[in-house]
Design an enzyme around this catalytic site. Structure first.
Site, PDB file in Angstrom:
ATOM      1  NE  ARG A  15      -8.301  -1.608  11.581  1.00  0.00           N
ATOM      2  CZ  ARG A  15      -7.956  -1.901  10.531  1.00  0.00           C
ATOM      3  NH1 ARG A  15      -7.553  -2.981   9.818  1.00  0.00           N
ATOM      4  NH2 ARG A  15      -8.067  -0.975   9.591  1.00  0.00           N
ATOM      5  CG  ASP A  28     -12.972  -1.648   1.470  1.00  0.00           C
ATOM      6  OD1 ASP A  28     -11.944  -2.258   1.223  1.00  0.00           O
ATOM      7  OD2 ASP A  28     -13.208  -0.704   1.664  1.00  0.00           O
ATOM      8  NE  ARG A  35      -3.844  -0.246   2.200  1.00  0.00           N
ATOM      9  CZ  ARG A  35      -4.883   0.141   2.899  1.00  0.00           C
ATOM     10  NH1 ARG A  35      -4.915  -0.897   4.058  1.00  0.00           N
ATOM     11  NH2 ARG A  35      -5.776   0.948   2.824  1.00  0.00           N
TER      12      ARG A  35
HETATM   13  N1  EPU Z   1      -1.817   3.212  -4.556  1.00  0.00           N
HETATM   14  C1  EPU Z   1      -0.553   3.309  -5.226  1.00  0.00           C
HETATM   15  N2  EPU Z   1      -0.011   4.557  -4.790  1.00  0.00           N
HETATM   16  C2  EPU Z   1      -0.470   5.491  -3.878  1.00  0.00           C
HETATM   17  C3  EPU Z   1      -1.534   4.997  -3.118  1.00  0.00           C
HETATM   18  C4  EPU Z   1      -2.217   4.020  -3.760  1.00  0.00           C
HETATM   19  O1  EPU Z   1      -0.148   2.765  -6.317  1.00  0.00           O
HETATM   20  O2  EPU Z   1       0.406   6.375  -3.519  1.00  0.00           O
HETATM   21  C5  EPU Z   1      -2.559   1.824  -5.015  1.00  0.00           C
HETATM   22  C6  EPU Z   1      -2.709   0.946  -3.705  1.00  0.00           C
HETATM   23  O3  EPU Z   1      -1.649   0.229  -3.485  1.00  0.00           O
HETATM   24  C7  EPU Z   1      -3.870   0.272  -4.348  1.00  0.00           C
HETATM   25  C8  EPU Z   1      -4.695   1.444  -4.831  1.00  0.00           C
HETATM   26  O4  EPU Z   1      -3.656   2.292  -5.355  1.00  0.00           O
HETATM   27  O5  EPU Z   1      -3.511  -0.878  -5.132  1.00  0.00           O
HETATM   28  C9  EPU Z   1      -5.775   2.044  -4.417  1.00  0.00           C
HETATM   29  O6  EPU Z   1      -5.154   2.421  -3.205  1.00  0.00           O
HETATM   30  P1  EPU Z   1      -5.906   3.627  -2.326  1.00  0.00           P
HETATM   31  O7  EPU Z   1      -5.092   4.569  -1.982  1.00  0.00           O
HETATM   32  O8  EPU Z   1      -7.148   4.166  -2.922  1.00  0.00           O
HETATM   33  O9  EPU Z   1      -6.476   3.171  -0.950  1.00  0.00           O
HETATM   34  P2  EPU Z   1      -6.290   3.696   0.718  1.00  0.00           P
HETATM   35  O10 EPU Z   1      -6.888   5.234   0.347  1.00  0.00           O
HETATM   36  O11 EPU Z   1      -5.160   3.294   1.378  1.00  0.00           O
HETATM   37  C10 EPU Z   1      -8.837   3.127   0.748  1.00  0.00           C
HETATM   38  C11 EPU Z   1      -9.763   2.698   2.083  1.00  0.00           C
HETATM   39  C12 EPU Z   1      -9.403   0.917   1.864  1.00  0.00           C
HETATM   40  C13 EPU Z   1     -10.138   0.700   0.719  1.00  0.00           C
HETATM   41  C14 EPU Z   1      -9.344   1.536  -0.224  1.00  0.00           C
HETATM   42  C15 EPU Z   1      -9.873   0.999  -1.722  1.00  0.00           C
HETATM   43  C16 EPU Z   1      -9.578   4.269   3.916  1.00  0.00           C
HETATM   44  C17 EPU Z   1      -9.284   4.639   5.230  1.00  0.00           C
HETATM   45  N3  EPU Z   1      -9.157   3.156   3.571  1.00  0.00           N
HETATM   46  O12 EPU Z   1      -7.513   2.939   1.193  1.00  0.00           O
HETATM   47  O13 EPU Z   1     -10.258   0.748   3.034  1.00  0.00           O
HETATM   48  O14 EPU Z   1      -9.977  -0.689   0.503  1.00  0.00           O
HETATM   49  O15 EPU Z   1      -9.399   2.862  -0.150  1.00  0.00           O
HETATM   50  O16 EPU Z   1     -11.072   1.389  -2.027  1.00  0.00           O
HETATM   51  O17 EPU Z   1     -10.343   5.084   3.285  1.00  0.00           O
HETATM   52  C18 EPU Z   1     -10.979  -0.976   4.584  1.00  0.00           C
HETATM   53  O18 EPU Z   1     -11.906  -0.250   5.164  1.00  0.00           O
HETATM   54  O19 EPU Z   1     -11.174  -2.324   4.964  1.00  0.00           O
HETATM   55  C19 EPU Z   1     -10.109  -0.547   3.658  1.00  0.00           C
HETATM   56  C20 EPU Z   1      -8.878  -1.274   3.541  1.00  0.00           C
END
Ligand code: EPU
Length: 436
Positions: A402, A310, A122
């Site tokens: 959580r 999710d 991530r």
């Molecule tokens: N990614 C990149 N570079 C970055 C950021 C992300 O390559 O700088 C990639 C990630 O590795 C992934 C994709 O982009 O493959 C999407 O990641 P994103 O950044 O959207 O995920 P996040 O913001 O860390 C949020 C939710 C997650 C949910 C994801 C996708 C929150 C706090 N978390 O995570 O929720 O799975 O978006 O919808 O909003 C959960 O609630 O169980 C959970 C994991």
């Protein structure tokens, strides 16, 4: 450690109400760092992740009080602190959401670099590149991300698309910093998830100038100050989807209230293709009735409005009793399949090939001892346990705590035979009693 003991095979029946969305409430709480007056957030679920965010905010000079009606009031009392420490960040990746608001409000941030995660890599490269485009300098030193404001001129364009689509929390971080950055910022390939939309609306309620909310292009004009406001968090679409799965898989009859069906288009379409009857009772309620075994379907997780990652694990549980073979492909987190091994222990027939799981439906799962290992995978095990023959014991339910508020109470109220136990605590109590 707490665990759930579930006696499966009882159809769930009745009505249940979902809480506020965790993934909207977390960044919204972080955004209160930007407010010059008090904020009141209504409908914030009482979850472990929310409590962690409140502890981080406390370290950052924000006083937060939970009212009896479930709302949280925040007030910035000290604008000096800028550090989110390792001890807290390591327990919750969403801690990264304070990065943008700190930069926007205080011109500086030091946030512990989030570590590994069981659902796969991530990275946060897109967050950091976006903040750099806003003129900030970014350095990683001794495990901390140090960000400091700089000069970005009058106009900048920021592209937030990555190999797996736009980033949800990255969009929030850039947005939260951009609302206070002078001049105009155009964010391209912004995430369109309902939680991002909700947080953007919260920022607007605080006085931010954001155009294009809900679209992949956000135009942000920096303002000098943001004020406090009162705002209601949207319902949790993932909790709603999880409860619909539980209703369908137990062949029950469950009405999920307080949800927003408009945010569940893809999961509802998939349920329909499975032959699961879902009725839109009104603008805020869905009723699921599970009659016979679901039909097999193919699911691909995608950024919103595609099928949410999710809900992948919970739907895989449901497909494990479908009448045929289904393909479940992860396009957001290609390694997010930790639920597979535990579902196999319950008798599911699943074969993994790269980012795809091939699920061959069986008549029924059989209960056994399983281990929760991440939030959504654990929710899938609870759904599976409620439907399985016999007893399922789900260990380490702190993962579920959580993201799901009083889930066992909600499921019990629907007739589910689920209870929270803690063998260590029970043993200590017995030992204590025998000493007295
Ligand atoms: N990614 C990149 N570079 C970055 C950021 C992300 O390559 O700088 C990639 C990630 O590795 C992934 C994709 O982009 O493959 C999407 O990641 P994103 O950044 O959207 O995920 P996040 O913001 O860390 C949020 C939710 C997650 C949910 C994801 C996708 C929150 C706090 N978390 O995570 O929720 O799975 O978006 O919808 O909003 C959960 O609630 O169980 C959970 C994991």
């Amino acid at each position: 450690m707490d665990r759930f003991e579930i006696l499966g095979g009882v159809p769930l029946r009745g009505e249940v109400t979902v809480g506020g969305a965790k993934n909207a409430a977390l960044p919204m709480l972080a955004a209160t760092l930007l407010a010059e007056g008090p904020c009141r957030l209504v409908g914030v679920p009482d979850l472990r992740d929310i409590r962690t965010m409140l502890r981080i905010l406390e370290q950052l000079g924000v006083e937060a009080t939970r009212r009896d009606d479930g709302s949280i009031e925040t007030r910035v009392v000290d604008t000096e602190p800028v550090q989110a420490p390792y001890e807290l960040v390591k327990t919750m990746r969403a801690s990264i959401c304070v990065l943008g608001p700190l930069l926007g409000a205080r011109g500086r941030a030091e946030v512990s670099f989030p570590g590994g995660c069981v659902i796969g890599p991530r990275p946060i490269d897109l967050h950091l590149a976006g903040l750099e485009r806003l003129g900030a300098t970014v350095e990683v030193e001794a495990g901390y991300i140090h960000v400091r404001e700089g000069d970005a001129g009058e106009f900048r364009e920021i592209y937030l698309g990555g190999p797996f689509g736009p980033t949800v929390t990255g969009t929030f971080n850039v947005l939260a910093a951009a609302v206070r950055t002078p001049g105009t910022t155009v964010i391209q390939s912004a995430a369109c998830e309902p939680e991002v939309v909700d947080v953007a609306r919260f920022l607007v309620a605080m006085g931010a100038d954001i155009e294009g909310i809900g679209s992949p292009t956000l135009i942000v004009r920096g303002v000098e100050r943001l004020s406090g406001t009162t705002y209601r968090v949207i319902p949790d679409r993932i909790e709603a989807g999880t409860l619909l799965c539980a209703g369908a898989m137990t062949y029950g009859d469950v009405t999920v209230r307080g949800c927003d069906p408009a945010t569940l288009t893809a999961p509802l379409a998939i349920l329909e293709r499975m032959g699961v009857a879902v009725e839109r009772v009104d603008a805020e309620a869905l009723r699921v009735r599970g009659g016979s075994r679901p039909q097999p379907v193919d699911i691909v997780t995608l950024p919103y409005p595609g099928f949410p990652t999710d809900l992948q694990a919970q739907f895989m549980a449901l497909l494990s009793v479908a009448e045929g073979n289904s393909f479940v492909t992860e396009k957001i987190y290609p390694e997010r399949f930790i639920n597979v091994a535990e579902l196999q222990r319950m008798g599911a027939r699943i074969r993994k090939e790269g980012p795809t799981a091939i699920v061959s439906g069986v008549d029924a799962l059989s209960g056994c001892h399983v281990m929760a290992s991440d939030l959504r995978a654990s929710a899938a095990l609870v759904v599976a346990g409620l439907a399985a023959r016999g007893e399922t014991i789900v260990e380490r339910v702190y993962h579920i705590d959580r993201g799901y508020e009083r889930i066992e109470e909600k499921l019990s109220a629907l007739g589910g035979r689920i209870r929270r136990t803690n063998p260590e605590r029970a043993a200590a109590e017995v030992a204590g009693a025998s000493l007295t």
